[in-house]
Design an enzyme around this catalytic site. Structure first.
Site: not given
Length: 597
Positions: A79, A183, A185, A236, A433
């Site tokens: 990157c 990437h 990884e 969550d 939200d």
């Protein structure tokens, strides 16, 4: 000995975990002398070109790194580690290392979201392939800047990738130098295979290139391997009443189990006094009729427990999730930063989960119990060093946009701005939200928000796609999406378009778009909401809230063009497995990553 170059920005923990998982020992470059000790160097990085190069120069590492590369010893950049090899970048006035005589430009965003954030193929320019690049694999990209493929880089380009209508260099190789824009990884098994091949390679390239292939077969290959839609698993996380960290799921943001009222207790009839003759008449006249106990208080409702965070993250990686998001809905305000339980969750997950990890909750300016102040930038940096790839900001983003609109300018001091400057826009997600505010007519919508009102009986704007009419509870035909804070509990005088465009202006790189109304409903995504936000910004949008079946994912991708879709409860409970979602999307010709585990 392998050395990894940590210049102080971005998530280097994930790369270290990947190398360890392959059984390879390494050391960190800490001094200028370490460049002479190194047999191989890995230069990783998610971040900004300017801050990365400035940090290298401040540490005195830039010239020793160029000397190492010129020595012929194996070098791999990832990157920013690839982009740093070039002369310059549109992202900054800070010069690059100048190893490759070309410029890094910015993606155009007229036809696509920028940053480019997701999974894509890598098509070989020539016939050689020394580092295990799989023609059928997808790799994880997250960047706003790219190197255009032209004559200046023909001798360097190993693979090309298409994003929108732009073809760019996705990896380079020449002599001892190998670098990728993607990437490895964070690219699952396919990425680990690339790392393994480089670690085992002697660094002496015998690669030959064929320009004819670049002009012909590569073009067909680029079309065959499109940019994919992402399926995100969301966890969550909060403490339950016993103090344990658990994954939970709300129903319109209520994460406790449904209340069960206790059954009423029938009281026995009272017997007549002993001094009264027990005749049938007096017994019936004097007896107290059967009655009920007064209602008792309902039992405390437990927090829904759907599993342990790290265990679920590992499960979703194995099942093919393209990204995993941890949303810390407790925030642990009484804990010092470095004792935050979520740091261990991220750290342990990053050891074995090789797809992008997002952490949200508590990414703000805070004060430790001992009075130590912590900036949002410091909080984010701590999570990045533990293995997070992106941080998600919620209520503080609303307050930041409100302040910007009131002042008429950016302050440069908000968490979004400081983190974006240090780590790049792609590292900052804003979680929104919104909640529907219904109106019988447009005149009933507040003037400030009227231009962003939605007709609930009309097709999506700009399309003829019919949608289910979703009138308000009293038959209202219109609504506007009002933003909330503090987990949907507090309304603000800000509509979702104002907020989305505001956070984009502040430097956010992605929007996680929830819906208070659809949360836990399994009624499908709110297409009107998703479409409105997708059309209002030029950064990627992740649709969330409401998924209940595989067809819901097809619908949101097809109707809105959104870049990613997220679900939680249906994945946790195995009601709709991730692989079922992906299999179905492939059948209806929506491109998704094929997991190679």
């Amino acid at each position: 000995m392998l050395y990894i170059l940590d210049y102080g920005a971005g998530n280097v923990a994930s790369l270290a975990n990947s190398v360890r998982s392959l059984g390879v020992e390494f050391k960190w470059i800490e001094t200028v002398e370490d460049f002479d000790r190194a047999d191989k160097i890995l230069f990783p990085g998610v971040g900004a070109f300017g801050s990365a190069l400035a940090s290298l120069r401040k540490k005195g590492f830039a010239e020793p790194l160029k000397k190492f590369i010129a020595s012929g010893r194996p070098f791999m950049g990832i990157c920013i580690g690839m982009q740093a090899l070039f002369l310059s970048s549109d992202e900054s006035d800070e010069p690059g290392l100048g190893v490759i005589p070309a410029h890094v430009g910015r993606f155009a965003n007229e036809d696509k979201a920028v940053p480019c954030m997701g999974w894509n193929g890598a098509s070989l320019v020539g016939d050689g392939n020394e580092y295990g690049l799989d023609s059928d694999a997808s790799y994880y990209f997250v960047h706003s800047y790219r190197v255009k493929y032209d004559a200046k880089v023909e001798d360097w380009a190993l693979t090309l990738t298409r994003y929108g209508d732009e073809v760019y260099v996705s990896s380079v190789q020449k002599d001892n130098i190998f670098a990728t824009q993607f990437h490895p990884e964070k690219s699952g098994k396919a990425g680990l295979d690339v790392l393994r091949q480089w670690l085992e390679h002697d660094g002496k390239s015998n690669l030959s290139r064929s320009v004819e292939r670049a002009q012909a077969a590569v073009q067909a290959d680029l079309v065959r391997k499109p940019f994919t839609k992402r399926i995100v698993a969301c966890l969550d996380v909060r403490t339950n009443d016993a103090g344990d960290l658990v994954v939970t799921k709300g129903d319109q943001y209520d994460v406790r189990e449904a209340e069960v009222a206790p059954a009423p207790t029938l009281l026995a009839a009272t017997a007549p006094p002993a001094t009264v003759p027990a005749t049938s008449a007096t017994a019936n006249d004097d007896a107290t009729p059967p009655s009920l106990d007064p209602p008792s208080k309902p039992a405390p409702r437990d927090v829904r427990n759907l599993g342990k965070p790290v265990d679920l993250a590992r499960r979703y990686f194995a099942e093919g999730a393209d990204e995993i998001a941890f949303l810390n809905i407790t925030s642990f305000r009484s804990c010092p930063l470095h004792d935050q339980p979520m740091l261990d969750v991220v750290r342990q997950s990053a050891e074995t989960v090789f797809v992008p990890l997002t952490i949200g909750g508590g990414i703000r300016d805070t004060v430790d119990p001992d009075g130590t102040t912590r900036s949002a930038l410091e909080v984010a940096g701590t999570y990045f060093r533990c293995g997070a790839d992106k941080v998600s900001i919620g209520s503080d983003a609303v307050f930041a946009v409100e302040a910007m609109l009131a002042a008429g300018k950016k302050s440069g001091e908000t968490g979004i701005e400081t983190i974006s400057y240090a780590y790049g826009a792609q590292a900052v997600v804003v979680s929104i939200d919104p909640k529907r505010a219904y109106a019988a007519s447009l005149d009933d919508v507040p003037l400030l928000h009227r231009q962003n009102a939605v007709d609930l009986a009309a097709p999506l704007p700009g399309t003829t796609k019919p949608l289910k009419t979703e009138l308000g509870p009293n038959g209202e035909r219109y609504c506007w999406y009002q933003c909330t804070v503090r987990g949907g509990r507090e309304l603000r005088d800000l509509d979702v378009v104002q907020l989305a465009q505001g956070v984009e202006a502040l430097g956010a790189g992605e929007i996680l778009l929830n819906s208070v109304d659809r949360d836990g409903s399994k009624a499908g995504f709110d297409l009107r909401l998703v479409n409105q936000v997708r059309k209002a910004v030029r950064i990627p949008v992740v649709a969330s809230s409401g998924a209940g079946k595989v067809e819901d994912f097809e619908e949101v991708f097809d109707a809105t063009g959104v870049e990613a879709a997220l679900a939680a409860g249906i994945f946790h409970r195995h009601e709709v497995p991730i692989e079922d979602v992906k299999s179905y999307l492939r059948k209806v010709s929506i491109p998704v990553r094929k997991d190679l585990l």
